[in-house]
Design a protein around this motif. Structure first.
Motif, PDB file in Angstrom:
ATOM      1  N   ARG A 126      36.357  36.524  36.165  1.00  0.00           N
ATOM      2  CA  ARG A 126      37.112  37.273  37.575  1.00  0.00           C
ATOM      3  C   ARG A 126      38.548  36.644  37.299  1.00  0.00           C
ATOM      4  O   ARG A 126      38.883  35.599  37.033  1.00  0.00           O
ATOM      5  CB  ARG A 126      36.534  36.820  38.702  1.00  0.00           C
ATOM      6  CG  ARG A 126      35.338  37.543  39.167  1.00  0.00           C
ATOM      7  CD  ARG A 126      34.656  37.018  40.401  1.00  0.00           C
ATOM      8  NE  ARG A 126      33.427  37.829  41.123  1.00  0.00           N
ATOM      9  CZ  ARG A 126      32.141  37.858  40.469  1.00  0.00           C
ATOM     10  NH1 ARG A 126      31.943  36.900  39.465  1.00  0.00           N
ATOM     11  NH2 ARG A 126      31.426  38.264  40.902  1.00  0.00           N
ATOM     12  N   TYR A 127      39.532  37.609  37.715  1.00  0.00           N
ATOM     13  CA  TYR A 127      40.765  37.236  37.561  1.00  0.00           C
ATOM     14  C   TYR A 127      41.547  37.793  38.867  1.00  0.00           C
ATOM     15  O   TYR A 127      41.144  38.900  39.507  1.00  0.00           O
ATOM     16  CB  TYR A 127      41.699  37.945  36.565  1.00  0.00           C
ATOM     17  CG  TYR A 127      40.999  37.733  35.058  1.00  0.00           C
ATOM     18  CD1 TYR A 127      40.013  38.648  34.286  1.00  0.00           C
ATOM     19  CD2 TYR A 127      41.198  36.325  34.168  1.00  0.00           C
ATOM     20  CE1 TYR A 127      39.181  38.341  33.509  1.00  0.00           C
ATOM     21  CE2 TYR A 127      40.774  36.343  33.199  1.00  0.00           C
ATOM     22  CZ  TYR A 127      39.682  36.971  32.624  1.00  0.00           C
ATOM     23  OH  TYR A 127      39.205  36.825  31.432  1.00  0.00           O
ATOM     24  N   THR A 128      42.269  36.698  39.414  1.00  0.00           N
ATOM     25  CA  THR A 128      43.003  37.088  40.709  1.00  0.00           C
ATOM     26  C   THR A 128      44.384  36.854  40.742  1.00  0.00           C
ATOM     27  O   THR A 128      44.741  35.700  40.425  1.00  0.00           O
ATOM     28  CB  THR A 128      42.175  36.653  41.993  1.00  0.00           C
ATOM     29  OG1 THR A 128      40.890  36.771  42.094  1.00  0.00           O
ATOM     30  CG2 THR A 128      42.806  37.055  43.376  1.00  0.00           C
ATOM     31  N   ALA A 129      45.254  37.644  41.196  1.00  0.00           N
ATOM     32  CA  ALA A 129      46.494  37.217  41.494  1.00  0.00           C
ATOM     33  C   ALA A 129      46.750  36.336  42.325  1.00  0.00           C
ATOM     34  O   ALA A 129      46.200  35.994  43.327  1.00  0.00           O
ATOM     35  CB  ALA A 129      47.364  38.744  41.796  1.00  0.00           C
ATOM     36  N   ASP A 130      47.896  35.597  42.124  1.00  0.00           N
ATOM     37  CA  ASP A 130      48.306  34.325  42.951  1.00  0.00           C
ATOM     38  C   ASP A 130      48.652  34.789  44.373  1.00  0.00           C
ATOM     39  O   ASP A 130      48.362  33.979  45.511  1.00  0.00           O
ATOM     40  CB  ASP A 130      49.198  33.491  42.404  1.00  0.00           C
ATOM     41  CG  ASP A 130      49.046  33.028  41.172  1.00  0.00           C
ATOM     42  OD1 ASP A 130      49.799  32.310  40.508  1.00  0.00           O
ATOM     43  OD2 ASP A 130      47.845  32.455  40.996  1.00  0.00           O
ATOM     44  N   SER A 131      49.149  35.940  44.501  1.00  0.00           N
ATOM     45  CA  SER A 131      49.642  36.391  45.769  1.00  0.00           C
ATOM     46  C   SER A 131      48.543  37.105  46.753  1.00  0.00           C
ATOM     47  O   SER A 131      48.628  36.847  48.014  1.00  0.00           O
ATOM     48  CB  SER A 131      50.443  37.695  45.591  1.00  0.00           C
ATOM     49  OG  SER A 131      49.884  38.729  45.079  1.00  0.00           O
ATOM     50  N   VAL A 132      47.273  36.950  46.097  1.00  0.00           N
ATOM     51  CA  VAL A 132      45.900  37.403  47.215  1.00  0.00           C
ATOM     52  C   VAL A 132      44.798  36.231  47.004  1.00  0.00           C
ATOM     53  O   VAL A 132      44.085  36.478  47.782  1.00  0.00           O
ATOM     54  CB  VAL A 132      45.529  38.746  46.736  1.00  0.00           C
ATOM     55  CG1 VAL A 132      46.814  39.787  47.136  1.00  0.00           C
ATOM     56  CG2 VAL A 132      45.180  38.707  45.408  1.00  0.00           C
ATOM     57  N   LYS A 133      44.996  35.025  46.103  1.00  0.00           N
ATOM     58  CA  LYS A 133      44.189  34.242  45.689  1.00  0.00           C
ATOM     59  C   LYS A 133      43.625  33.553  47.151  1.00  0.00           C
ATOM     60  O   LYS A 133      44.682  33.380  47.767  1.00  0.00           O
ATOM     61  CB  LYS A 133      44.500  33.457  44.933  1.00  0.00           C
ATOM     62  CG  LYS A 133      43.516  32.286  44.048  1.00  0.00           C
ATOM     63  CD  LYS A 133      44.021  31.847  42.850  1.00  0.00           C
ATOM     64  CE  LYS A 133      44.175  32.981  41.894  1.00  0.00           C
ATOM     65  NZ  LYS A 133      44.558  32.195  40.527  1.00  0.00           N
ATOM     66  N   GLY A 134      42.412  33.595  47.475  1.00  0.00           N
ATOM     67  CA  GLY A 134      41.874  32.686  48.447  1.00  0.00           C
ATOM     68  C   GLY A 134      41.487  33.773  49.657  1.00  0.00           C
ATOM     69  O   GLY A 134      41.162  33.313  50.465  1.00  0.00           O
ATOM     70  N   ARG A 135      42.206  34.911  49.502  1.00  0.00           N
ATOM     71  CA  ARG A 135      42.035  36.179  50.778  1.00  0.00           C
ATOM     72  C   ARG A 135      41.191  37.325  50.097  1.00  0.00           C
ATOM     73  O   ARG A 135      40.628  37.893  50.747  1.00  0.00           O
ATOM     74  CB  ARG A 135      43.555  36.499  51.203  1.00  0.00           C
ATOM     75  CG  ARG A 135      44.190  35.437  51.812  1.00  0.00           C
ATOM     76  CD  ARG A 135      45.380  35.922  52.509  1.00  0.00           C
ATOM     77  NE  ARG A 135      46.270  36.534  51.740  1.00  0.00           N
ATOM     78  CZ  ARG A 135      46.655  38.024  51.418  1.00  0.00           C
ATOM     79  NH1 ARG A 135      46.171  38.638  52.610  1.00  0.00           N
ATOM     80  NH2 ARG A 135      47.515  38.635  50.867  1.00  0.00           N
TER      81      ARG A 135
END
Length: 126
Positions: free
Chosen positions: A57-66
């Motif tokens: 899985r890869y998630t952009a920092d701008s949405v990580k945690g949400r």
């Protein structure tokens, strides 16, 4: 040819949650797909949100945690759970797919993907 259909976009209030879905159909039976989510607002380039490359899985920092991406291996279906939505999350969200990536760096690049959905609108209001 592979077709992608997104669903789940809506008008919500800041702080709400929303879940987007994307299902691939067509000539998908021969291989598994890497699937990702991008978003775009008028006048801006398409922005990476999250991707799923088999179990990676890869998630952009701008949405990580949400935002959380998940999928059903072998079914070529991917979901994007979006929590604590903010006004700046307003955008058209696009699902993208491609045969599995051998390099993890490819997952966040829009040019890596061969197939795209038509997009689903997410609007976050105050």
């Amino acid at each position: 040819q592979v077709q992608l259909v997104e669903s789940g976009g809506a008008l919500v209030q800041a702080g709400d949650s929303l879940r987007l879905s994307c299902a691939a159909s067509g000539r998908t039976g021969a291989y598994y797909l890497a699937m990702g989510w991008f978003r775009q607002t008028p006048g801006k380039e398409r922005e990476f949100v999250a991707a799923l490359n088999w179990n990676d899985r890869y998630t952009a920092d701008s949405v990580k945690g949400r935002f959380t991406i998940s999928g059903e291996n072998g079914k070529n279906t991917v979901y994007l759970q979006m929590d604590r939505l903010k006004l700046e999350d307003t955008a058209v969200y696009y699902c993208a797919a491609s045969p599995l990536f051998s390099a993890s760096s490819a997952a966040a690049r829009a040019t890596s993907y061969d197939y795209w959905g038509r997009g689903t609108q997410v609007t976050v209001s105050s």
